[in-house]
Design an enzyme around this catalytic site. Sequence first.
Site, short mmCIF file in Angstrom:
data_model
loop_
_atom_site.label_atom_id
_atom_site.label_comp_id
_atom_site.label_asym_id
_atom_site.label_seq_id
_atom_site.Cartn_x
_atom_site.Cartn_y
_atom_site.Cartn_z
N LYS A 73 0.91 -1.16 -0.02
CA LYS A 73 -0.04 0.04 -0.08
C LYS A 73 1.00 1.10 -0.06
CE LYS A 73 -2.01 -1.28 3.79
NZ LYS A 73 -1.41 -2.73 3.90
N THR A 74 1.83 1.55 0.76
CA THR A 74 2.65 2.39 1.04
C THR A 74 3.53 2.55 -0.26
OG1 THR A 74 2.78 2.33 3.13
CG2 THR A 74 4.37 3.80 2.40
N GLU B 88 4.98 -36.55 14.44
CA GLU B 88 5.17 -35.96 12.94
C GLU B 88 4.52 -36.97 12.12
OE1 GLU B 88 5.39 -32.93 12.65
OE2 GLU B 88 6.03 -32.45 14.57
N HIS C 245 0.91 -37.09 11.66
CA HIS C 245 0.55 -36.03 10.94
C HIS C 245 0.77 -36.41 9.12
CE1 HIS C 245 -0.58 -33.02 13.73
NE2 HIS C 245 0.83 -32.96 14.21
#
Length: 678
Positions: free
Chosen positions: A246-247, A464, A467
């Site tokens: 934005k800036t 892990e 997962h």
Amino acid sequence: MSEQGKKKNQFSIYWIYGIIAVTIIVLQLYVSTGSKVTVKYPSTFFYMAEQGYVYDVSLVNKVRIDFKINEKGIEYAKNSSDTQLSKIKDAVTKSNAPKTIVYQFDVVDAGNFETQLNELNQQLKLEGKPSIQMDSKEEINYFANIISFLLPIVILIVIWMFVMRRMSGGGGGGGGQIFNIGKSKAQVYEKGKTTNVTFKDVAGLQGAKEEIVEIVDFLKTPKKYTELGAKIPKGALLVGPPGTGKTLLAKAVAGEAKVPFFSLSGSDFVEMFVGVGASRVRDLFKQAKEKAPSIIFIDEIDAIGRARGKNNGFSSNDERENTLNQLLTEMDGFGTNSGVIILAATNRADVLDSALMRAGRFDRQIYVDMPDINERKEIFQVHLKPLKLDKEMDIDFLSKQTPGFSGADIANLCNEAALIAARKGKPAVEKQDFLDAVDRIVGGLEKKNKIITKEEKKAIAFHEAGHATISWLLEYASPLVKVTIVPRGQSLGAAWYLPEERSLTTTEQILDEMCSALGGRAAERLIFDKISTGALSDLEKVTKQAYAMVSIYGLNERVGNISFYDSQGRDSFTKPYSDDTARVIDEEVKKLVEEQYQRALSLLAENKDKLSLLAEKLLAKEVIFKDDLIEIFGKRPWDVEEITPTEVASAETEVPNTEENAPQEESSTQNDPDQVNH
């Protein structure tokens, strides 16, 4: 008269300093006229007086004795070898007029000295010699008196000037005085002054750039629009997450526009004095109108643009509201405001006042979103220009491996990759350096020397592996890329995925993600028949997802098609539902989470041998890739796009903290990369 002539004729403060210095020198010379010699011992005076060599004796201010020596005394002093007369001897020898020399010494007790002098006179009278007469004098030291009078005043003036300059912002010249505290602090770009940033330096953001370029084009060629009766928007508000550019867009406008550009932050209006913010707003628009057409850019406008009256009893600030009222009036009030365009940027558009957001003030709200894969490629092309890259570098690969990265993140990634390559002594930045930089930014610093017991390491490996197993077996779970049990940042292990870039998410996709997140805890329960604190970040993510499904997205049958989401944040202290509904929401959330936990347990129990094999391989290698999962589980039938085993993407990590003296659960989620991706 020219400006240079005026400057030469201006009165300088240094003239005053010069006059004061000359006056001090003249006074010092005036007071110090005539040569004086200080006699070290008072006994010298009485010795010379007893011989009849002393005359013109004076008691000055009752603290000092002044006297002179006659011709006989001068001759005696010249020929004397007495050490007490050494100073007198030196003085009369060097002086061209020894009779004018005044000798002096200090007296502690003037009454005692007079008594001694009277005794000496009585002795001289008995001997038939003339007595010594002494006068009393009052001597005024003008220089010391003036200094003692002026010095406190000068010190007070210096302190006052210092305090006033600090209170007014510390600047010098016209803007640094207390009387100019209400002046605008905007940085002005005009008359060739530029930010050296153009629209070519802004990669991606195509939609936002088009609207901003149109504003700049209007200022350059207004006739093109006014011939059709069109009016340029009075203001444009740039809204979006931090780091999206934005800036940078505003800097490009300042670099491209050939009109005065006023740049300042919303906090520049805030001051400790009442009325200063409104005064600075008035002065800012006054300057902008005088130089119209012009552009005003206010960065972080939420500092002064927050909704009025919200939570009035807790965070009321009349000065901020006065500043906002003045800003509203200047942007579109009773007076005309032609030729001035206002740009503003914020990442908190939800807290802005509705009067500020209306048409006529900010006609356009430009949303600057996170870059997609094509925009990330353009951003990489900008930030890779100054780097010395390997010839085989593939920018498409980098853009695919950084979903969810903003422009600022990509700039940081490129810099971090260059630092890693330099640290390793490489001649150019390679692909692996970028992969290591992704790991470093998202997961944190690798800690291979962290002390972990064998039991903890085994628990982390199965966590892990749980997962990885669940994500591999579920269709809508993100494709896994890499699993590691090397500690990184605050996490003790990590499973890395490449999330799919999508705009909509279905119920099945959320449930599969929840089940995959609970796979670590389910693996611990299945293998060790006990659980640890390692699933903290998993539970946090799953709980948020479950509450979002039930209370925000309307994905629960029992609660129904109802959303309690408050986009304006106005009900932060009250619940928009009854206690009965709250109980139903809690029950449904718990039901959802437990269902997915049991689902994960069931899947892992069916594939327990493969889970153990994967965990053992992870313990041996510490890092495994997609090829290792294909070797154990086979290919996923729903995978369309192949990903090479070494490709590493954004991470979804857990924090298996199995230490006995573990910290509070909240602390282990700090800087958790899991929060970055979801």
